[in-house]
Design an enzyme around this catalytic site. Structure first.
Site, PDB file in Angstrom:
ATOM      1  CB  CYS A  57      88.313  -4.715 127.447  1.00 44.10           C
ATOM      2  SG  CYS A  57      88.173  -3.980 129.088  1.00 44.10           S
ATOM      3  CG  ASP A 113     101.742   3.162 144.561  1.00 47.48           C
ATOM      4  OD1 ASP A 113     101.500   4.389 144.393  1.00 47.48           O
ATOM      5  OD2 ASP A 113     102.878   2.732 144.883  1.00 47.48           O
ATOM      6  CG  HIS A 123      89.546   0.648 129.176  1.00 45.23           C
ATOM      7  ND1 HIS A 123      89.204  -0.602 128.688  1.00 45.23           N
ATOM      8  CD2 HIS A 123      90.839   0.846 128.794  1.00 45.23           C
ATOM      9  CE1 HIS A 123      90.228  -1.123 128.044  1.00 45.23           C
ATOM     10  NE2 HIS A 123      91.230  -0.273 128.077  1.00 45.23           N
ATOM     11  CB  CYS A 160      85.240  -2.393 126.448  1.00 41.99           C
ATOM     12  SG  CYS A 160      86.807  -1.462 126.474  1.00 41.99           S
ATOM     13  CG  ASP A 173     103.265   7.571 150.231  1.00 42.45           C
ATOM     14  OD1 ASP A 173     103.579   8.317 149.302  1.00 42.45           O
ATOM     15  OD2 ASP A 173     104.106   7.025 150.977  1.00 42.45           O
ATOM     16  CB  SER A 174     104.747   8.211 155.112  1.00 43.47           C
ATOM     17  OG  SER A 174     105.731   8.427 154.101  1.00 43.47           O
TER      18      SER A 174
END
Lengths: 414, 403
Positions: free
Chosen positions: B318, B280, B348, B323, B106-107
């Site tokens: 999961c 994101d 997780h 898990c 990111d800038s």
């Protein structure tokens, strides 16, 4: 109690004191073994601090025995009771032997809380008082492979009276007898081993008495309590341990509590100790340091030394203590480590220790660790714990090798 | 005459290729292979955020083991500590943190909003007062790109003039126009157009006209990808989704669309349906450290008393390392003893996010994305009357009706 399944097979005894061998028959099925002199794997509630199973298993030669402390487990007694499967299953530990100690060697206990019938441990919610009955009830829910019996070990202050020390020996023996009675009558604890605890502070006669009396009981081995780093100087410690060793059977292991510094470990091995608690790497990690001392036994049989990295010895400039640890302060940095928060590491692209094959040294550099520490990132603890544990395990491995090849006296600090 | 920026982007081969593998015939969703310098990335993709060159408490091996193909680093933070020169010496951010797959940086623009007490904006750039030593630093488009060039990320974000999505009035328009000018300055400043992809960021707040104007201008620049910015900052969800869908309507089909700051499961699924490819958010990893585990039916506060004796794993279905080995009860207890409890939940939660996106992608490839959406919503909410109305509206706008 039926004959203990734990067997200590000694392959060498050097100068009548230092012992080299293998502790066999560990675990419920007796299939695990641990080389001695050796260290246990230190844990918080069964987890090596900072690590998950994936990161833990990047390590080679992980000690076969995991130490779990009542101070972390006691508050979960109800949960374990309902779980019914024992602590190992609860913690997701599959292939390890669990040894349960009373206290956490890396956490100091406030003094003044033992009584004739009780000792106290400190969990996350505060103090938990234990009678032998409660102590044994918790052991039944934990179902460790072996545990130390309840002991009055509040004697590590150097000015404790003789009367108080005698009491701690007497109480500890009484606790042991009570523990053994309950143990022998308990189905849940069948196959579980008990270690007796030797007390007596800094008084030779009390130490000898404690050892002698404990040795009369049907225990599988002995914990030596009250010798924690900072409680006394090494000369006295050595003297007392030798006196204790004289009273103990040769074929049962001796576990020294609260001592982890490499130089003290060396001296105590020479005095007759077999096992150590593995908490030192954790303490080093918590202060943002990495173990870096060399334990190379050089091929030159005459000049092999345990030397400090040369560039690290000029730490005196930062006002760091160099080698000596002030009384009672286990958190002070030692000369066996480098302080990665120091600015000098910010562009040091070498691994923590050249030639160390641990995950951290193979994948990362000092500059990165420095950055993680400066920015308070959680990964710092993970990587340092991996490295420090690997380094410490390597030290013990070399220690055994030195004993095997008569090089112990050469493996000393300059 | 073509501007320097335009000439630059025309002359060099792009280090990004987007292959559209499948398009949903009902919604605007796509499944693509995004080929970047360090590896291919399957989209739709969720990118975990490792702000300071580390994903809190997780090793790069663990991250790789979870199937992560791209994660984030932050220019503002890393530009301060340890600084671009040191990272360049370490062979870029990839070398410094030893991450072999892709990185997106990111800038530093968002910090203008999140750290707004410290900043002041003008045409030159953003002036920050460093929280570490009080020094003033100017983050200009050129400086931001210079730092990102040193970091060597596979995708770099332009420095944009970021305004909180709750702000209205002329500031929003000013910021939109300035972001366009800053985009051109960023393009001109990029020293490595053959190795590092510079994405534009569409601004315009919650104003459809401003957004459209921004889209019209920025899509004229030949950048390899576009981000939809200025959202996910506390605005009404009803406004949020309308801006997202407006943006994807006007972004080129053959370039990736990155919706910044979106990470809640429902938001991800809906915004994939609206045509976004990349996402994101710090939420999954941040909430993990507070003991909140993400599950298909919401979340589980592992530290709460009710889990003290719950001996199931967080999610029995999961397959993540946490898990497979540990129960809620053990993790609950571990939170009282050791920091590793946080790491278990972090692992997780990342696994949850990546698995979700994998399932979304597969359903698009299989041509059953609308069914996937329906069953996802059914699992997430106890009953249809609890479906968030904005999500119902957004999905209806792309032809998906929920019961």
């Amino acid at each position: 109690m039926a004959g203990s399944r734990i067997k200590l097979e000694l392959s060498r005894v050097v100068q009548g004191e230092s012992r080299l061998g293998v502790l066999k028959g560990l675990g419920r099925t007796g299939q695990h073994c641990l080389e001695v002199p050796g260290c246990l794997l230190y844990s918080h509630l069964g987890t090596v601090p900072h690590l998950t199973q994936d990161t833990l298993h990047t390590l080679k030669n992980i000690p076969a025995v995991t130490q779990v402390t009542l101070s972390s487990v006691a508050e979960h007694q109800e949960v374990l009771q309902e779980f019914k499967g024992g602590f190992k299953k609860f913690a997701g530990l599959h292939d390890t032997v669990v040894y349960c100690s009373l206290h956490d060697p890396a956490a100091l206990c406030p003094p003044g809380y033992t009584t004739n019938k009780t000792v106290s441990v400190w969990g996350s919610g505060g103090r938990i008082e234990l009678t032998v009955a409660k102590f044994m009830a918790i052991q039944k829910t934990i179902q460790p492979d072996w545990y130390q019996s309840m002991a009055d070990g509040e004697t590590w202050q150097s000015n404790t009276s003789r009367k108080r020390l005698r009491k701690s020996v007497d109480r500890t023996l009484a606790h042991l007898d009570e523990c053994l009675t309950i143990h022998q009558n308990s189905q849940d604890l069948q196959g579980v081993e008990v270690f007796g605890v030797v007390e007596g502070g800094d008084i030779l006669e009390e130490r000898a008495r404690s050892a002698r009396e404990t040795a009369k009981r049907p225990v599988a081995g002995f914990c030596l309590d009250g010798f924690q780093t900072g409680s006394m100087d090494q000369t006295l410690r050595t003297q007392l341990i030798k006196a204790i060793a004289k009273e103990l059977p040769e074929d049962k292991p001796r576990l020294l509590q609260g001592v982890g510094r490499p130089d003290e470990v060396l001296a105590c091995v020479e005095a007759g100790v077999d096992l150590f608690e593995g908490f030192f790497p954790f303490q080093v990690t918590e202060r943002g340091c990495a173990l870096s001392f060399s334990f190379d036994i050089s091929l030159d049989p005459e000049r092999a030394v345990l030397e400090l990295n040369d560039d690290e010895t000029c730490r005196a400039g930062e006002g760091q203590p160099n080698g000596e640890v002030t009384d009672g302060d286990q958190t002070q940095m030692t000369s066996f480590e480098i302080n990665l928060k120091d600015k000098r590491y910010h562009d040091d692209f070498r691994p923590l220790v050249e030639g160390c094959g641990c995950y951290c040294c193979v994948n990362h550099q000092r500059a990165y660790l420095h950055h993680l520490l400066v920015t308070n990132e959680l990964l710092a603890g993970v990587l340092l714990m991996i490295h420090n544990t690997a380094h410490y395990i390597g030290f013990f491995s070399t220690l055994r090798e030195a004993l095997a090849n008569d090089k112990l006296d050469l493996l000393k600090r300059r | 005459m073509a501007s320097l920026a335009q000439r630059k982007t025309l002359c060099v081969a792009s280090p990004l290729t987007l292959r559209i593998v499948a398009e949903c015939p009902v919604t605007k969703a796509r499944a693509c292979d995004l080929i970047l310098p360090h590896s291919a990335v399957s989209t739709p993709v969720f990118m975990p955020v490792g702000t300071q060159g580390t994903l809190k408490g997780i090793t790069v091996d663990q991250l790789d083991g979870l199937g992560c193909q791209i994660c984030l680093g932050n220019t503002y933070h890393l530009g301060m500590r340890p600084g671009p020169d040191l990272i360049e010496k370490a062979n870029g951010l990839h070398g410094f943190m030893n991450w072999k797959k892709n990185l997106l940086t990111d800038s530093g623009g968002f910090q203008m909003v999140s750290l707004v007490e410290l900043s002041e904006v003008n045409e030159e750039g953003v002036k920050f007062k460093s929280p570490y030593d009080g020094k003033e630093i100017l983050l200009s488009p050129e400086k931001s790109i210079s730092i990102q060039n040193s970091l060597g990320s596979d995708i770099m974000m332009q420095l944009d003039d970021v305004v909180s999505s709750t702000v209205t009035g002329p500031r929003v328009e000013e910021a939109m126009h300035r972001s366009i000018r800053w985009l051109d300055r960023c393009i001109a400043a990029n020293k490595n157009p053959d190795k590092q992809n510079l994405f534009a960021i569409i601004q315009g707040g919650l104003n459809a006209d401003l957004r459209k104007a921004c889209l019209d201008e920025m899509t004229q620049r030949n950048v390899p990808g576009f981000a939809i910015g200025g959202l996910s900052g506390g605005e009404e969800k009803d406004d949020f989704w309308r801006m997202v869908t407006l943006s994807t309507d006007h972004l080129p089909r053959e370039k990736p669309r990155y919706l910044m700051g979106v990470g809640y499961a429902v938001d991800l699924v809906v915004c994939v349906a609206l045509g976004c490819d990349m996402f994101d958010c710090v939420f999954p990893t941040r909430t993990a450290r507070f003991g909140s585990a993400l599950v298909p039916w919401g979340s589980l506060q592992v530290k709460h008393k009710q889990y003290a004796k719950d001996f199931q794993p967080i999610d029995p279905d999961c397959p993540c390392p946490t898990c497979k080995r540990h129960s809620r009860a053990y993790l609950h207890a571990l939170f009282k003893s050791d920091t590793s409890a946080m790491h278990h939940i972090t692992i997780h939660n990342i696994a949850y996010q990546l698995t979700l996106m994998r399932s979304v992608r597969q359903s698009i490839v299989d041509g059953r994305f609308p069914e996937f959406i329906r069953s996802f919503m059914k699992q997430m909410f106890p009953s249809p009357d609890q479906y968030p109305s904005w999500a119902v509206d957004a999905l209806a706008s792309v032809n998906v009706t929920l019961e």
